[in-house]
Design a protein around this motif. Structure first.
Motif, PDB file in Angstrom:
ATOM      1  N   GLY A  71       0.693  -1.164   0.288  1.00  0.00           N
ATOM      2  CA  GLY A  71       0.031   0.134   0.258  1.00  0.00           C
ATOM      3  C   GLY A  71       1.004   1.542  -0.037  1.00  0.00           C
ATOM      4  N   GLY A  73       1.869   2.589  -2.862  1.00  0.00           N
ATOM      5  CA  GLY A  73       1.940   3.462  -4.254  1.00  0.00           C
ATOM      6  C   GLY A  73       2.683   2.967  -4.988  1.00  0.00           C
ATOM      7  N   LYS A  74       3.300   1.483  -5.062  1.00  0.00           N
ATOM      8  CA  LYS A  74       3.864   1.133  -6.195  1.00  0.00           C
ATOM      9  C   LYS A  74       3.037   0.712  -7.300  1.00  0.00           C
ATOM     10  N   THR A  76       0.497   2.896  -7.659  1.00  0.00           N
ATOM     11  CA  THR A  76       0.060   4.312  -8.816  1.00  0.00           C
ATOM     12  C   THR A  76       1.227   4.957  -9.006  1.00  0.00           C
ATOM     13  N   PRO A 186       3.796  -7.099  -3.125  1.00  0.00           N
ATOM     14  CA  PRO A 186       4.291  -6.329  -1.633  1.00  0.00           C
ATOM     15  C   PRO A 186       4.940  -7.720  -1.246  1.00  0.00           C
ATOM     16  N   GLY A 280      -7.409   7.275  -5.440  1.00  0.00           N
ATOM     17  CA  GLY A 280      -9.125   6.556  -5.713  1.00  0.00           C
ATOM     18  C   GLY A 280      -9.725   6.872  -6.793  1.00  0.00           C
TER      19      GLY A 280
HETATM   20  N1  LIG Z   1      -1.021   9.782  -4.194  1.00  0.00           N
HETATM   21  C1  LIG Z   1      -2.219   9.175  -3.306  1.00  0.00           C
HETATM   22  N2  LIG Z   1      -2.950   9.893  -2.838  1.00  0.00           N
HETATM   23  C2  LIG Z   1      -4.316   9.177  -1.877  1.00  0.00           C
HETATM   24  N3  LIG Z   1      -4.174   7.985  -1.943  1.00  0.00           N
HETATM   25  C3  LIG Z   1      -3.263   7.892  -2.891  1.00  0.00           C
HETATM   26  C4  LIG Z   1      -2.152   7.589  -3.799  1.00  0.00           C
HETATM   27  N4  LIG Z   1      -1.515   7.362  -4.210  1.00  0.00           N
HETATM   28  C5  LIG Z   1      -1.805   5.738  -3.467  1.00  0.00           C
HETATM   29  N5  LIG Z   1      -3.280   5.989  -3.232  1.00  0.00           N
HETATM   30  C6  LIG Z   1      -3.629   4.846  -2.494  1.00  0.00           C
HETATM   31  O1  LIG Z   1      -3.087   4.103  -1.006  1.00  0.00           O
HETATM   32  C7  LIG Z   1      -3.764   2.382  -1.493  1.00  0.00           C
HETATM   33  C8  LIG Z   1      -2.525   1.893  -2.180  1.00  0.00           C
HETATM   34  O2  LIG Z   1      -2.037   2.717  -3.479  1.00  0.00           O
HETATM   35  P1  LIG Z   1      -1.263   1.453  -4.591  1.00  0.00           P
HETATM   36  O3  LIG Z   1      -2.356   0.298  -4.615  1.00  0.00           O
HETATM   37  O4  LIG Z   1      -0.621   2.306  -5.541  1.00  0.00           O
HETATM   38  O5  LIG Z   1      -0.047   0.999  -3.789  1.00  0.00           O
HETATM   39  P2  LIG Z   1       0.423  -0.569  -4.104  1.00  0.00           P
HETATM   40  O6  LIG Z   1       2.008   0.296  -3.203  1.00  0.00           O
HETATM   41  O7  LIG Z   1       0.501  -0.895  -5.237  1.00  0.00           O
HETATM   42  O8  LIG Z   1      -0.080  -1.441  -3.418  1.00  0.00           O
HETATM   43  P3  LIG Z   1       0.226  -3.090  -3.243  1.00  0.00           P
HETATM   44  O9  LIG Z   1       1.292  -3.180  -1.893  1.00  0.00           O
HETATM   45  O10 LIG Z   1      -1.128  -3.850  -2.243  1.00  0.00           O
HETATM   46  O11 LIG Z   1       0.280  -4.093  -4.337  1.00  0.00           O
HETATM   47  C9  LIG Z   1      -4.962   2.909  -2.965  1.00  0.00           C
HETATM   48  O12 LIG Z   1      -5.801   3.061  -2.527  1.00  0.00           O
HETATM   49  C10 LIG Z   1      -4.546   4.295  -4.211  1.00  0.00           C
HETATM   50  O13 LIG Z   1      -5.429   4.848  -3.877  1.00  0.00           O
END
Ligand SMILES: Nc1ncnc2c1ncn2[C@@H]1O[C@H](COP(=O)(O)OP(=O)(O)OP(=O)(O)O)[C@@H](O)[C@H]1O
Ligand SMILES: [Mg+2]
Length: 331
Positions: A71, A73-74, A76, A186, A280
């Motif tokens: 979670g 932001g990878k 995103t 993750p 989101g």
């Molecule tokens: N800049 C931001 N502002 C608000 N929310 C965000 C932002 N970046 C990511 N998020 C939210 O945080 C959550 C996690 O983001 P993301 O899926 O990109 O993380 P991740 O590292 O890929 O997670 P995972 O480890 O589960 O793959 C998501 O619900 C996403 O919408």
């Protein structure tokens, strides 16, 4: 209102190799030669006799977005950096190496309707062209994923050179793309190891809410092990602060900690990605935030990250960056 999940998945045609010859194969199987095209229609990655030999001599920058912390932001970052680099005129292939398939849905593809994914590619059942899709971002191509990829962690265990499977597949395409951006899951399992072995740079998203010094140190240790044993060319492309509220003490403390402890090891991106509900919303509509809210603060931040990645930063605030940009992970 655009609703990504209603889109029909678009299949790509063949690649034209930037006019330098067609990429015909690319499957490469599990332990063998990569016999597809690339520059001048010849095989291989610039290695000898068309064999993938561990050298990284072709043009694409292959960037893995990795952090075993969930979670942060990878996904995103993968979606929006890919979109911004495409917008900047670069030829980009995005690789979804996470069974959650969030990059796939984030780029407008219904992951539940796919009959071929990167899972089939890794197992040698289909070629890269057969699996590759166009995305909602004009010009951006994707190797999609879905939940069946979870099985690959186990199914690939018996394969020869199982850590190199993704690298062998992508090496053919280093001639065709300017950037290959890989989202990882993750978990420091075989899929993430494949992503780290295939890349030449790692961008590590770090979020103040989920800050863990031990987690970051463990990840850097893992990257150093990969550097010693599997991928001598790997370097840390940068640590990126994500989901930030720059007004908070939490943000300021986290940036200070990261700069104090890691600036000798890796570049730390000047730009932090702000926390905004638009991210989101963009996910909900299966769009990049660039498409959903092009003038919003997250879009602007990701565009600035793309500029930092491209080396197009201005001179202001640039001293530390240039000092650190070329430093590699300490072995
Ligand atoms: N800049 C931001 N502002 C608000 N929310 C965000 C932002 N970046 C990511 N998020 C939210 O945080 C959550 C996690 O983001 P993301 O899926 O990109 O993380 P991740 O590292 O890929 O997670 P995972 O480890 O589960 O793959 C998501 O619900 C996403 O919408
Ligand atoms: Mg993710």
């Amino acid at each position: 209102m655009k609703l990504g999940f209603n889109r029909k998945n678009k299949k790509t045609g063949g690649e034209d190799g930037d006019g330098n010859g067609e990429a015909n194969g690319g499957n490469g199987g599990n332990n063998g030669k990569v016999d597809g095209g690339g520059n001048n229609g010849k095989a291989g990655n610039g290695g000898k006799n068309g064999k993938v030999d561990g050298g990284v001599s072709a043009k694409a920058r292959v960037i893995a977005i990795a952090n075993q912390k969930g979670g942060v932001g990878k996904t995103t970052t993968t979606v929006n950096l890919s979109a911004c680099l495409t917008e900047a005129g670069k030829k980009v292939l995005t690789v979804d190496c996470d069974p959650q398939g969030n990059t796939t849905s984030g780029l407008g593809i219904d992951k539940n309707s796919l009959d071929k994914t990167i899972y089939n590619l890794l197992l040698g059942e289909y070629s890269l062209e057969e699996v590759m899709l166009e995305t909602v971002v004009d010009g951006l191509r994707l190797l999609p994923s879905s939940i069946n990829l979870a099985g690959a962690e186990i199914e690939l265990i018996g394969y020869n050179e199982r850590e190199y499977i993704l690298k062998k597949l992508l090496d053919v395409y280093r001639y065709i793309y300017d950037f290959i951006i890989i989202d990882s899951n993750p978990f420091l399992g075989l899929l993430t190891i494949n992503a780290l072995t295939a890349c030449n740079e790692v961008i590590i998203p770090v979020s103040p809410q989920f800050w863990s010094a031990t987690g970051l140190t463990d990840l850097i240790d893992t990257i150093n092990k990969i550097k010693r044993k599997l991928n001598p060319k790997i370097k840390i492309g940068g640590i990126l602060l994500t989901i930030c509220d720059e007004r908070t003490t939490l943000y300021k403390n986290t940036r200070e900690l990261v700069e104090t402890n890691y600036s000798g090891t890796a570049k730390i991106f000047n730009t932090a990605i702000p926390s905004t509900t638009k991210v989101g919303e963009a996910n909900y509509y299966s769009l990049s935030v660039m498409e959903h809210d092009p003038n919003g603060k997250a879009s602007i931040a990701y565009m600035n990250i793309a500029k930092e990645v491209l080396g197009n930063v201005g001179n202001e605030n640039n001293n530390k960056e240039s000092k650190n940009a070329t430093q590699t992970a300490t072995a």
